[in-house]
Design a protein around this motif. Structure first.
Motif, PDB file in Angstrom:
ATOM      1  N   GLN A 135      -8.754  45.600  48.404  1.00  0.00           N
ATOM      2  CA  GLN A 135      -7.628  44.965  49.087  1.00  0.00           C
ATOM      3  C   GLN A 135      -7.944  43.519  49.423  1.00  0.00           C
ATOM      4  N   LEU A 136      -9.183  43.261  49.830  1.00  0.00           N
ATOM      5  CA  LEU A 136      -9.585  41.891  50.145  1.00  0.00           C
ATOM      6  C   LEU A 136      -9.457  41.004  48.906  1.00  0.00           C
ATOM      7  N   LEU A 137      -9.885  41.498  47.760  1.00  0.00           N
ATOM      8  CA  LEU A 137      -9.767  40.722  46.531  1.00  0.00           C
ATOM      9  C   LEU A 137      -8.301  40.524  46.157  1.00  0.00           C
ATOM     10  N   ALA A 138      -7.511  41.567  46.328  1.00  0.00           N
ATOM     11  CA  ALA A 138      -6.097  41.448  45.999  1.00  0.00           C
ATOM     12  C   ALA A 138      -5.408  40.404  46.872  1.00  0.00           C
ATOM     13  N   ASP A 139      -5.866  40.296  48.129  1.00  0.00           N
ATOM     14  CA  ASP A 139      -5.236  39.369  49.072  1.00  0.00           C
ATOM     15  C   ASP A 139      -5.732  37.937  48.927  1.00  0.00           C
ATOM     16  N   HIS A 140      -7.010  37.778  48.549  1.00  0.00           N
ATOM     17  CA  HIS A 140      -7.624  36.452  48.667  1.00  0.00           C
ATOM     18  C   HIS A 140      -8.252  35.889  47.400  1.00  0.00           C
ATOM     19  N   ALA A 141      -8.597  36.740  46.431  1.00  0.00           N
ATOM     20  CA  ALA A 141      -9.275  36.238  45.235  1.00  0.00           C
ATOM     21  C   ALA A 141      -8.255  35.958  44.141  1.00  0.00           C
ATOM     22  N   PRO A 142      -8.612  35.127  43.153  1.00  0.00           N
ATOM     23  CA  PRO A 142      -7.702  34.906  42.027  1.00  0.00           C
ATOM     24  C   PRO A 142      -7.337  36.227  41.362  1.00  0.00           C
ATOM     25  N   ALA A 143      -6.087  36.364  40.985  1.00  0.00           N
ATOM     26  CA  ALA A 143      -5.631  37.611  40.376  1.00  0.00           C
ATOM     27  C   ALA A 143      -6.277  37.793  39.012  1.00  0.00           C
ATOM     28  N   PRO A 144      -6.590  39.034  38.633  1.00  0.00           N
ATOM     29  CA  PRO A 144      -7.076  39.278  37.279  1.00  0.00           C
ATOM     30  C   PRO A 144      -6.020  38.863  36.262  1.00  0.00           C
ATOM     31  N   ALA A 145      -6.482  38.406  35.112  1.00  0.00           N
ATOM     32  CA  ALA A 145      -5.535  38.087  34.049  1.00  0.00           C
ATOM     33  C   ALA A 145      -4.811  39.359  33.633  1.00  0.00           C
ATOM     34  N   GLU A 146      -3.502  39.293  33.577  1.00  0.00           N
ATOM     35  CA  GLU A 146      -2.711  40.486  33.310  1.00  0.00           C
ATOM     36  C   GLU A 146      -2.259  40.510  31.848  1.00  0.00           C
ATOM     37  N   PRO A 147      -2.570  41.583  31.130  1.00  0.00           N
ATOM     38  CA  PRO A 147      -2.044  41.694  29.775  1.00  0.00           C
ATOM     39  C   PRO A 147      -0.527  41.800  29.825  1.00  0.00           C
ATOM     40  N   PHE A 148       0.098  41.340  28.763  1.00  0.00           N
ATOM     41  CA  PHE A 148       1.566  41.383  28.727  1.00  0.00           C
ATOM     42  C   PHE A 148       2.043  42.816  28.966  1.00  0.00           C
ATOM     43  N   GLY A 149       2.971  42.955  29.906  1.00  0.00           N
ATOM     44  CA  GLY A 149       3.529  44.275  30.196  1.00  0.00           C
ATOM     45  C   GLY A 149       2.700  45.103  31.153  1.00  0.00           C
ATOM     46  N   ALA A 150       1.616  44.532  31.738  1.00  0.00           N
ATOM     47  CA  ALA A 150       0.793  45.301  32.674  1.00  0.00           C
ATOM     48  C   ALA A 150       1.599  45.686  33.897  1.00  0.00           C
ATOM     49  N   ASP A 151       1.427  46.932  34.340  1.00  0.00           N
ATOM     50  CA  ASP A 151       2.145  47.363  35.527  1.00  0.00           C
ATOM     51  C   ASP A 151       1.246  47.237  36.749  1.00  0.00           C
ATOM     52  N   ALA A 152       1.801  47.575  37.907  1.00  0.00           N
ATOM     53  CA  ALA A 152       1.069  47.410  39.168  1.00  0.00           C
ATOM     54  C   ALA A 152      -0.200  48.264  39.190  1.00  0.00           C
ATOM     55  N   ALA A 153      -0.138  49.449  38.601  1.00  0.00           N
ATOM     56  CA  ALA A 153      -1.313  50.320  38.598  1.00  0.00           C
ATOM     57  C   ALA A 153      -2.458  49.705  37.794  1.00  0.00           C
ATOM     58  N   GLN A 154      -2.133  49.049  36.675  1.00  0.00           N
ATOM     59  CA  GLN A 154      -3.176  48.414  35.863  1.00  0.00           C
ATOM     60  C   GLN A 154      -3.801  47.224  36.592  1.00  0.00           C
ATOM     61  N   VAL A 155      -2.966  46.460  37.282  1.00  0.00           N
ATOM     62  CA  VAL A 155      -3.483  45.329  38.047  1.00  0.00           C
ATOM     63  C   VAL A 155      -4.381  45.833  39.173  1.00  0.00           C
ATOM     64  N   SER A 156      -3.943  46.888  39.869  1.00  0.00           N
ATOM     65  CA  SER A 156      -4.739  47.462  40.946  1.00  0.00           C
ATOM     66  C   SER A 156      -6.074  47.987  40.428  1.00  0.00           C
ATOM     67  N   ALA A 157      -6.056  48.613  39.256  1.00  0.00           N
ATOM     68  CA  ALA A 157      -7.287  49.127  38.662  1.00  0.00           C
ATOM     69  C   ALA A 157      -8.244  47.993  38.318  1.00  0.00           C
ATOM     70  N   ALA A 158      -7.704  46.858  37.886  1.00  0.00           N
ATOM     71  CA  ALA A 158      -8.546  45.699  37.572  1.00  0.00           C
ATOM     72  C   ALA A 158      -9.211  45.164  38.831  1.00  0.00           C
ATOM     73  N   HIS A 159      -8.446  45.092  39.939  1.00  0.00           N
ATOM     74  CA  HIS A 159      -9.036  44.657  41.213  1.00  0.00           C
ATOM     75  C   HIS A 159     -10.121  45.630  41.659  1.00  0.00           C
ATOM     76  N   ARG A 160      -9.866  46.926  41.496  1.00  0.00           N
ATOM     77  CA  ARG A 160     -10.849  47.934  41.913  1.00  0.00           C
ATOM     78  C   ARG A 160     -12.134  47.819  41.085  1.00  0.00           C
ATOM     79  N   ALA A 161     -11.996  47.611  39.786  1.00  0.00           N
ATOM     80  CA  ALA A 161     -13.176  47.464  38.931  1.00  0.00           C
ATOM     81  C   ALA A 161     -13.996  46.250  39.341  1.00  0.00           C
ATOM     82  N   ARG A 162     -13.304  45.162  39.654  1.00  0.00           N
ATOM     83  CA  ARG A 162     -14.038  43.971  40.075  1.00  0.00           C
ATOM     84  C   ARG A 162     -14.681  44.188  41.442  1.00  0.00           C
TER      85      ARG A 162
END
Length: 208
Positions: A135-162
């Motif tokens: 959550q801290l990364l989602a709020d304050h760090a640069p967003a992960p690069a999103e592949p075209f058509g990525a949904d919220a779950a994929q973005v959240s998974a990228a933040h979690r992996a990082r």
């Protein structure tokens, strides 16, 4: 003399606080019941009025230790950035004060050897830390690069992996810095400084 419910609750909390700190300082095998009760200002026999066994105390104390959160140790930065937290975690102050710091760095190896019940305590605590840092990364760090058509779950998974990547690096780096501090303080400091710089640079770079 009969102890009031309020005093009994205070005594129990004192035991947990003492145990959580001493276990992080010395490891689970390096702390006896007498050490804990002495530190809490109580008698040896009093401990078992609050906990059914030493193992039960260990589990509760370790769970208590996970109330610790990654925040600047000086306490003067209420709006701390992710970089502030990384610098505070990978610092000589945190390295040299395990009793007041991260339970994962202090006790993970002990927990891995202690069986499934304590492992569950650590799994729960580590999962909470991953969620908080995600959550801290989602709020304050640069967003992960999103592949075209990525949904919220994929973005959240990228933040979690990082978040997992950063937390694992921080914990491992702190463990190595502590292990080398007495014999090679320059190497210990180099580990802290290098990992600070690398992690902050990583978080400044959007994921591919």
């Amino acid at each position: 003399m009969k102890v009031s419910k309020a005093q009994a609750a205070e005594n129990r909390q004192g035991i947990l606080d003492a145990a959580a700190r001493l276990y992080r300082e010395r490891g689970l095998a390096g702390v006896g019941v007498a050490d804990i009760t002495r530190d809490a200002g109580l008698t040896h026999g009093g401990l078992y009025r609050h906990f059914e066994s030493k193992d039960a105390l260990v589990r509760e104390a370790c769970a208590r230790a996970f109330d610790w959160s990654i925040a600047p140790l000086d306490g003067h930065t209420p709006n701390a950035t992710v970089a502030d937290r990384i610098k505070s975690y990978l610092s000589p102050a945190h390295r040299d004060a395990p009793g007041r710091g991260c339970p994962a760095a202090a006790l993970a190896v002990d927990a891995a050897r202690a069986g499934p019940e304590l492992s569950e305590v650590f799994a729960s605590g580590i999962e909470r830390n991953i969620q908080r840092f995600t959550q801290l990364l989602a709020d304050h760090a640069p967003a992960p690069a999103e592949p075209f058509g990525a949904d919220a779950a994929q973005v959240s998974a990228a933040h979690r992996a990082r978040a997992m990547e950063v937390l694992a690096t921080m914990v491992g780096g702190l463990v190595l810095a502590r292990a080398t501090a007495a014999a090679q303080p320059a190497l210990s400091q180099e580990l802290l400084t290098t990992l600070q710089e690398q992690l902050i640079q990583l978080l400044d770079t959007p994921q591919d």
